[in-house]
Design a protein around this motif. Sequence first.
Motif, short mmCIF file in Angstrom:
data_model
loop_
_atom_site.label_atom_id
_atom_site.label_comp_id
_atom_site.label_asym_id
_atom_site.label_seq_id
_atom_site.Cartn_x
_atom_site.Cartn_y
_atom_site.Cartn_z
N THR A 89 0.83 -1.20 0.00
CA THR A 89 0.00 0.00 0.00
C THR A 89 0.87 1.25 0.00
OG1 THR A 89 -1.79 -1.15 1.14
CG2 THR A 89 -1.78 1.24 1.29
N GLN B 276 -7.84 0.51 -0.85
CA GLN B 276 -8.32 -0.44 0.15
C GLN B 276 -9.46 0.25 0.88
OE1 GLN B 276 -4.68 -1.58 2.32
NE2 GLN B 276 -5.39 -3.67 2.29
N ASP C 145 -5.79 -1.50 -5.05
CA ASP C 145 -5.15 -2.01 -3.84
C ASP C 145 -6.03 -3.10 -3.22
OD1 ASP C 145 -3.58 -2.46 -1.67
OD2 ASP C 145 -3.50 -0.37 -1.00
N GLU C 146 -5.60 -4.34 -3.35
CA GLU C 146 -6.33 -5.50 -2.84
C GLU C 146 -7.83 -5.41 -3.11
OE1 GLU C 146 -5.08 -7.33 0.61
OE2 GLU C 146 -3.05 -6.52 0.55
MG LIG Z 1 -2.21 -2.87 2.04
#
Ligand SMILES: [Mg+2]
Lengths: 274, 239
Positions: B43, B76, B158-159
Amino acid sequence: MITLIREMFSYPFMVRAMIVGTLVSVCASLLGVSLVLKRYSMIGDGLSHVGFGALALAVALNMAPLKVAIPVVIVAAFILLRVTENSKIQGDAAIALISTGALAVGVMLVSLTTGMNMDVYNYMFGSILAMSREDVVLSIMVSIIVLILYVIFYEKIFAVTFDETFAKATGINTNLYHMLLSILTALIIVLGMRMMGALLISSLIVFPAVTAMRICHTFKSVTITAVLVSIVSFIVGITTSYLYATPTGASIVIVDIILFILFQLYGLIIKKNV
Amino acid sequence: MSLIACDKVSFSYEKQIVVNELSFSIEKGDYLCIIGENGTGKTTLVKGLLGLKKPSGGKITVGDSFQPTEIGYVPQQTVAQKDFPASVYEVVISGCLNQRGMRPGYSKENKERANSNMELLGISDLRKKCYRNLSGGQQQRVLLARSLCATTSLLLLDEPTTGLDPVATTEFYSMIDRLNKKHGITIVMVSHAIKEAIEHAGSILHLSHSSYFYGTVEAYRHSTFGKRFLGGMEDDHIN
Ligand SMILES: [Mg+2]
Ligand SMILES: Nc1ncnc2c1ncn2[C@@H]1O[C@H](COP(=O)(O)OP(=O)(O)O)[C@@H](O)[C@H]1O
């Protein structure tokens, strides 16, 4: 009852209070939507106590209250938003420190100078009678500026409230809107304090937003409903205050509580039927 | 010229280095997956690429076409968003704000763009629905549609599949494939699922606490780095 209300509007100070109060309530509820959603509700409370400290200082120095309070509270708003964002002292603890600290300083100043007179009592609990003509003009002007800025930047305020990281990454000047939000909040808190009192002003910010969120599911409808709730609770509250000689701020908050409960019940009912 | 080139880039929080001397580059049309365990700085690196965090060492060079108004980002999710009262349409169209400057409101083109992106991701019928009442998979599509309103060239995710069920995850990956292959959008995705990453991506950046790997998926399979992490998984594939 009707005659009483007609009588109420025949007093110029009541008409002034109505106009100023409605404008300030509307502004507070608009800002409140963002503050509540960003988990900044306690900042309003902190700022009002700082405002009280500043007003006490103004009384002690024999200066115009608003001219002292406005800059002091704006500076406090910056500091509070900063520490809430990135601080080793937890954000909420920092707010509690500043808010109780400012209140204590204010109380000390008052007791060393004028003592707990009517003026000071009004700053704490609010009074519609406390507003001078100058206050009224200033309040109306500032409220209108807040309204215009809010409408112009509505979309940006939504974006920054919903997802600050995304807004920043895609090139929106989030610092600018943060600053705007803190200045406007500070202004509205100082102006609203005359009417609501330092101890209750943050209810003007928090209640309408939270109440609207019981039943509304879009940002726009939350915003509009919060404005309506704030207008209704102000008008009903101030009328009650006039009719039964109760303190203005507390009367408005009582109406807010009733509306909150009604919306909560209604929210539960519509959820069950879906 | 590369879209983004990182030369020995490091990131740190208060003197504690979390990403150390990383070098890699992203070309137009690439599909890069950043993988690695929790806390290896994925991140942080993405925030660095977005210009939200300054590197503590090294240099990030960006191409001309890399402007904030050309970036889409799927962050995220934060806790606050989970109960935010906003309609799908309000969220999606807010992606267009980076083209508005100081002007208030949205233009007709903005509205059309929001509508066509909702169409593309199959969420048109959700437009009036409340964001917080959607399933995880639907929420990710909404955030993806929003980022497509912000960009036509580069997406950073992000994820994005955290918390999605297997079906929604598969759908999400094929959607990203389509955006990359058909629409030519450069993809940089953080993921902790190595298997999906090597199946879909063109190149891999694998971060670990001590070192890292950067190269094509093929090279990754044959590298000692890749073999260590894929070991068992590759055998599954053959059987
Ligand atoms: Mg992360
Ligand atoms: N704002 C921050 N302040 C201090 N340390 C942080 C901050 N954000 C992340 N870290 C630390 O940096 C490391 C990498 O975090 P992160 O980039 O979120 O990793 P990942 O996304 O790979 O899980 C972690 O050890 C984390 O504790």
